[in-house]
Design an enzyme around this catalytic site. Structure first.
Site, mmCIF file in Angstrom:
data_model
loop_
_atom_site.group_PDB
_atom_site.id
_atom_site.type_symbol
_atom_site.label_atom_id
_atom_site.label_comp_id
_atom_site.label_asym_id
_atom_site.label_seq_id
_atom_site.Cartn_x
_atom_site.Cartn_y
_atom_site.Cartn_z
ATOM 1 N N THR A 30 -3.787 2.293 0.430
ATOM 2 C CA THR A 30 -4.963 1.645 -0.133
ATOM 3 C C THR A 30 -5.663 1.912 -1.449
ATOM 4 O OG1 THR A 30 -5.395 1.802 2.543
ATOM 5 C CG2 THR A 30 -7.221 1.038 1.005
ATOM 6 N N SER A 44 -3.415 7.463 -0.646
ATOM 7 C CA SER A 44 -4.156 8.389 -1.505
ATOM 8 C C SER A 44 -3.908 9.696 -1.445
ATOM 9 C CB SER A 44 -5.462 7.690 -1.164
ATOM 10 O OG SER A 44 -5.867 6.492 -1.240
ATOM 11 N N ALA A 45 -3.949 10.235 -0.327
ATOM 12 C CA ALA A 45 -3.246 11.819 -0.131
ATOM 13 C C ALA A 45 -1.630 12.110 -0.309
ATOM 14 C CB ALA A 45 -4.005 12.334 1.237
ATOM 15 N N GLU A 65 7.590 6.248 2.648
ATOM 16 C CA GLU A 65 6.556 5.273 2.877
ATOM 17 C C GLU A 65 7.099 4.089 3.305
ATOM 18 O OE1 GLU A 65 3.878 2.271 2.457
ATOM 19 O OE2 GLU A 65 3.542 4.552 2.111
ATOM 20 N N ALA A 66 6.380 3.377 4.220
ATOM 21 C CA ALA A 66 7.007 2.364 5.134
ATOM 22 C C ALA A 66 7.050 0.920 4.186
ATOM 23 C CB ALA A 66 6.068 2.039 6.354
ATOM 24 N N VAL A 112 2.355 0.107 0.867
ATOM 25 C CA VAL A 112 2.978 0.035 -0.557
ATOM 26 C C VAL A 112 2.686 1.373 -1.061
ATOM 27 C CG1 VAL A 112 0.905 -0.870 -1.773
ATOM 28 C CG2 VAL A 112 3.059 -1.218 -2.501
ATOM 29 N N HIS A 155 -13.172 1.347 5.556
ATOM 30 C CA HIS A 155 -13.133 2.620 5.344
ATOM 31 C C HIS A 155 -12.781 3.309 6.557
ATOM 32 C CE1 HIS A 155 -15.934 1.731 1.757
ATOM 33 N NE2 HIS A 155 -14.650 1.529 1.252
#
Length: 539
Positions: free
Chosen positions: A88, A14-15, A35-36, A84, A468
């Protein structure tokens, strides 16, 4: 071999996708995003109704589970978070909430100066593309599409009447008005597609020649020399690689993976690191203070069938998925209508401490064959927003491929149990309201109970965290904080964090939109400071 970039962003969630977009606007800045997970090309990611089968199939997730929680009868919690592009935001259920103004004012009061509601609200508006009626309080030019939930289900008027009959207030737009009250839930959907951070922010930026995106890149260690973060080591295609950051290394891995990487790199509580045999680079309370939103479910059978029930018949479902995938139309492009409510269990509270999600479908809703329909129903999820109980993220081993230990102590503070009990009691009364009698069958969750002890037992037996996680690398200036209000890790130059881990406390809402807004604010600040590096310290 090592490469050098100006900014390295670890984690395309998201960030991270927001930062990649904003920082690469500077044509002179070389930006690397790691990104993994893989690309977000699977159709279930983009089509809104794909969220449920992805969750059931545990797709595009890290697959974490917590340690047994002694306050929840020793039950472990499933902790899904995205692996991904989009993180999230590519697998969640789209809930779009800004949170309560008091959330951010409390951050500032706790030492996170510059993060009060007045300071963050322009960025909440900046990133937003509101698809509802024009309102000066809503953003219309941003990247993230926001649509209002809706439904033609005949039960809906009865729900609104039941809310009013129980003394609840109605709220036409909880993201523009004060948060308290009941109204339609808003979703991060645009033009019939999931409006994830990858789709909204990263895809438009990937055309820029100064942005490099690498997937399948699993970060293993932060390279620190002389109290300065020099770069990152990561595994990709079975090979160890290294990249150096000339301006800043930014962690955006989320409240589970960010503390995990810091601990692996020797940044964390000295006693824990020493016990694991990790040399201590910085003694900081990394991984402590884990918060999440604990929730319980209520449920009733239903005397009729919802619109969703009809659309899930196997032949209709296939047609609806094709319409959604090819034409961006039909019921597959939106989620079932959901009412959301925010209330205070005590009028003296500064802000709501309970969220209610009034669902028109039972949790077991799924495709069905003609002649074999599932039993329809409705329910209310009661979600605690004011959690005082905290947990911890720590190392399980020093192998970066081992998953960390995640410990929840969900009801360690008795005030949390009391608040959730009161919210559950109100939800049961609402679901049993006379206005819903024409639709209501049998109360099945929980079976009819009344006493405090019975309600408490039900909570301990069934309550679950709501995906969350936050507050494991808290922002502020005092004891118990990991980053300063500029999001720089205390005592280490050029190392920043932007994700839910830095929240001084978890907001009273769903954290996806606020996390994106935090990233937009951080990028604006760091780009404003770029001249500092251009004047001789940028290599």
């Amino acid at each position: 071999m090592s490469e050098t970039f100006d900014y390295i962003i670890v984690g395309a969630g998201s960030a991270g996708c927001v930062l990649a977009n904003r920082l690469s606007r500077d044509e002179g800045a070389r930006v690397l995003l790691l990104e993994a997970g893989g690309r977000d090309m699977h159709p279930l990611i983009s089509i809104p109704v794909g969220a449920a089968p992805m969750l059931r199939g545990r797709m595009f997730q890290w697959g974490d589970s917590s340690e047994p929680d002694p306050t929840l009868m020793g039950r472990s919690q499933w902790v899904p978070h995205g692996r991904v592009l989009g993180g999230t935001s590519s697998i969640n259920f789209f809930a779009a909430t800004r949170g309560h103004a008091a959330d951010y004012d409390r951050w500032a009061e706790a030492g996170a100066h510059g993060w009060d509601h007045k300071s963050l609200s322009p960025f909440l508006k900046e990133i937003e593309h509101w698809c509802g009626p024009a309102d000066p309080r809503r953003g219309s030019d941003g990247e993230v599409g926001i649509v209002e939930s809706a439904s033609c289900d005949p039960i809906m008027p009865a729900w609104f009447d039941a809310v009013a009959g129980q003394g609840g207030a109605l709220n036409s737009d909880y993201n523009a008005n004060e948060q308290e009250g009941f109204g339609w839930l808003q979703f991060s959907i645009r033009d019939g597609r999931r409006s994830s951070s990858a789709r909204a922010f990263l895809r438009p930026a990937m055309r820029r020649p100064n942005l490099t995106v690498r997937t399948g890149a699993h970060a293993t260690r932060i390279i620190v020399e002389k109290e300065r973060a020099k770069g990152i080591e990561y595994l990709q295609s079975g090979k160890s690689r290294r990249a150096e950051a000339a301006v800043r290394l930014i962690l955006c891995l989320g409240a589970i993976n960010t503390p995990h990487l810091l601990l692996l790199s020797g940044i964390g509580p000295a006693d824990h690191l020493g016990g694991m045999g990790v040399p201590v680079i910085a003694d900081l309370p990394v991984g402590l203070g884990l918060q999440d939103h604990l929730a319980v479910e209520t449920g009733w059978t239903r005397n009729d069938h919802s619109a969703l029930h009809a659309s899930l018949r196997i032949d209709r479902l296939g047609v609806n998925m094709l319409r959604a995938g090819m034409l961006r139309s039909g019921p597959g492009t939106r989620l079932p209508g959901v009412l959301v409510g925010f209330e205070r269990t005590d009028p003296a509270l500064r802000q709501p401490d309970i969220e209610y999600l009034l669902n028109l479908a039972p949790p077991h809703a799924d495709r069905w064959w003609p002649g074999r329909p599932y039993k329809d129903g409705y329910g209310i999820r009661v979600q605690l927003m004011s959690q005082r109980s905290t947990g911890r993220v720590s190392l399980r081993s020093t192998d970066p491929m081992d998953r960390p230990r995640i410990e929840y102590h969900s009801l360690a503070d008795p005030r949390d149990l009391a608040a959730l009990r009161e919210g559950l009691r109100r939800a049961i009364a609402l679901g049993n309201a006379p206005e819903l009698a024409p639709f209501r069958g049998e109360q099945i969750l929980p079976a009819p109970i009344n006493t405090d002890d019975e309600l408490d037992d039900f909570i301990r037996q069934t309550a679950a965290q709501q995906y969350h996680p936050a507050s494991t690398c808290r922002m502020g200036t005092g004891e118990g904080t990991v980053v300063d209000p500029d999001l720089n890790v205390h005592g280490l130059d050029r190392l920043g964090i932007v994700d839910t881990s830095v929240m001084p406390h978890l907001i009273s809402g769903h954290p996806n939109l606020p996390t994106m807004a935090m990233a937009a604010k951080a990028a604006a600040h760091w780009l404003g400071d770029k001249a500092t590096y251009d004047n001789g310290d940028r290599r």
